[in-house]
Design an enzyme around this catalytic site. Structure first.
Site, PDB file in Angstrom:
ATOM      1  N   ASP A 283       0.828  -1.197   0.000  1.00 51.31           N
ATOM      2  CA  ASP A 283       0.000   0.000   0.000  1.00 51.31           C
ATOM      3  C   ASP A 283       0.871   1.259   0.000  1.00 51.31           C
ATOM      4  OD1 ASP A 283      -2.642   1.167   0.190  1.00 51.31           O
ATOM      5  OD2 ASP A 283      -2.140   1.722   2.244  1.00 51.31           O
ATOM      6  N   GLU A 330       1.004  -0.250  -5.068  1.00 48.86           N
ATOM      7  CA  GLU A 330      -0.179   0.622  -5.060  1.00 48.86           C
ATOM      8  C   GLU A 330       0.324   2.037  -5.317  1.00 48.86           C
ATOM      9  OE1 GLU A 330      -2.400   3.520  -4.206  1.00 48.86           O
ATOM     10  OE2 GLU A 330      -1.841   2.983  -2.165  1.00 48.86           O
ATOM     11  N   ASP A 384     -11.468   1.335  -1.440  1.00 50.01           N
ATOM     12  CA  ASP A 384     -11.674   2.731  -1.047  1.00 50.01           C
ATOM     13  C   ASP A 384     -12.626   3.482  -1.979  1.00 50.01           C
ATOM     14  OD1 ASP A 384     -10.097   2.781   1.235  1.00 50.01           O
ATOM     15  OD2 ASP A 384      -8.273   3.310   0.146  1.00 50.01           O
TER      16      ASP A 384
END
Length: 491
Positions: A283, A330, A384
């Site tokens: 991430d 990411e 998200d």
């Protein structure tokens, strides 16, 4: 090699006990993936969650979430009796009720662990030994947290905050037993997935929670003052989506100290993840190039500043010590030339999100499929984002119209399936579809709304939704766009 997969958090699986687990529903989902021609199952972080229930704010970078332990499987091993758990009030099958779980799940696990430790399995001592480098800190951390009513470690008395207090042997044994049960179930599940031709993609948050065993046990790895308070904390600057930015509040790494010991803590963290997963999404990749630092105690992210991250040397250390690893970067958000260069230098595939492709009609957008390179992973949306149908319902009219023109979306096919077609038909090596889009769900299927607390990480798949009819439709699409698993070459 072209391939496809599904994004479904472990907590979203159906079960009778309030939250998805590593039990029969997980095994059924693996069968669904296999029958649908899917090679990958992507999950969100599987660690124990703290305030806000976010899987990106964990009590440990290594431990497993006790809620994911399947109670029926414990009963099949005679560690539980049906009457000890089958009458629990676990809330609605539609949403996870974390407050209810916090009251009901641990008492049941205490019964199971007591029986487990009354005659420990042959491999239990080996488990303790193999995991001592993180487990000893974690079980003491959780024991002390229990002693102090769940308060964060930085509010404990100084002798315990500074790790000089007394140990709580019996309570530590309980938390050790919980972790043994978790990882025993997880490794069985992963073995089944791999035997079925399904690889599991894990998700590694770049940061760790302030209230975690990681920060408590290794304060020198973080930017803390002499009182062990953060000097600055993590977040994102203001942008078009948030005028105040995002104030995550995580303590920042002391990259200078980490470099001096060869990034030892990070190497242990990543090596451990690859014992659990076949591929790993890291991430907030940008944070390794530059990270946003906000003064501790600030009420918004407005007054932060960018600081240099560890850069390529960090990823070279990973490759040197652990060998080549299948990592997804990411790389979403505002990307600078230096971030793009770092991605290129690592060779990792980045992420493309179709919902981001249509914001500026008439302009070239890097998320439009005709701009993709093969070495990337395409998603309709992420955890998200809104679901495709939720996005279509809330996007500005010109943006939605642009998507319809570009992908030739129509109501007959369904907007969600049209968007998925755009992902599958692209040149991206890997296409990952959130389960909610396969089901053509609207905003009720959204998992997380960033910068909000209280109604996230709750969505659940219902029994029967992963149907044989859906599997057949998914298989046809996967075959049509050349993404079926390829047979292993004969030797």
């Amino acid at each position: 090699m072209r391939s496809a997969g599904i994004l479904l958090p472990l907590f979203s699986l159906p079960s009778s006990y309030g939250i998805g687990t590593m039990g029969q529903a997980a095994r059924d989902f693996i069968q669904f993936l296999q029958q649908s021609g899917q090679r990958y199952w992507q999950v969100l972080p599987i660690g124990p969650t703290g305030y806000g229930d976010s899987p990106y704010q964990l009590f440990s970078s290594f431990a497993g979430n006790p809620y994911f332990i399947d109670l029926d499987d414990l009963a099949s091993e005679r560690l539980l009796r049906p009457e000890e758990y089958q009458t629990l009030d676990c809330g609605s099958p539609h949403q996870v009720n974390y407050a209810l779980l916090s009251q009901t799940r641990l008492p049941v696990l205490r019964i199971a662990v007591h029986r487990l430790l009354s005659a420990p399995p042959a491999d239990y001592s080996q488990f303790l030994q193999d995991n001592a480098f993180w487990l000893e800190d974690y079980v003491l951390f959780m024991s002390l947290k229990g002693r102090h009513g769940g308060a964060p470690w930085y509010q404990w008395p100084s002798e315990e905050r500074l790790r000089t207090g007394k140990h709580l042997t019996e309570e530590m044994d309980f938390w050790s037993g919980v972790q043994y049960l978790f990882f025993r179930q997880w490794h069985k599940l992963k073995q089944l997935a791999n035997q079925s031709g399904v690889s599991i993609i894990g998700d590694l948050p770049i940061y760790v929670a302030h209230d975690s065993a990681d920060v408590w046990a290794h304060p020198r790895q973080f930017q803390l003052d002499r009182n062990l308070n953060p000097i600055e904390v993590a977040g994102c600057p203001p942008d078009a989506f948030s005028k105040d930015g995002q104030l995550w509040g995580n303590p920042l790494f002391d990259w200078t100290a980490m470099k001096q010991d060869g990034y030892a803590w990070w190497l242990r963290r990543i090596a451990f993840q690859f014992q659990l997963f076949d591929m790993l999404r890291i991430d907030h990749f940008r944070g390794f190039d530059q990270y946003y630092a906000i003064p501790y105690g600030a009420s918004t992210a407005r007054n932060g500043r960018w600081r240099p991250g560890p850069g390529l040397a960090f990823f070279q250390a990973i490759q040197r010590e652990l060998g080549p690893k299948p990592i997804i970067a990411e790389d979403l958000g505002l990307l600078t030339p230096s971030v793009r260069q770092l991605l290129q230098d690592t060779g990792y595939p980045g992420m493309k999100v179709l919902e981001f492709a249509f914001d500026n009609p008439g302009q070239e957008n890097e998320y439009l499929p005709h701009r993709y390179e093969r070495n990337c992973v395409v998603y309709t949306g992420t955890h998200d984002n809104e679901t495709v149908l939720g996005w279509m319902a809330t996007a500005p009219a010109p943006v939605a119209a642009h998507a319809k023109r570009y992908l030739r979306l129509n109501a007959r096919e369904g907007y969600a399936w049209g968007m998925m077609r755009g992902a599958w038909s692209s040149v991206a090596d890997l296409a990952i579809i959130p389960m909610q889009d396969l089901l053509s769900l609207g905003s009720e299927g959204r998992i997380n709304t960033p910068s909000t607390v209280g109604n996230n990480w709750r969505w659940r798949l219902l029994p029967g939704q992963a149907s044989a009819q859906l599997s057949r439709r998914l298989l046809r699409a996967t075959r049509l766009y050349g993404r079926l698993p390829q047979p292993e070459p004969s030797t």
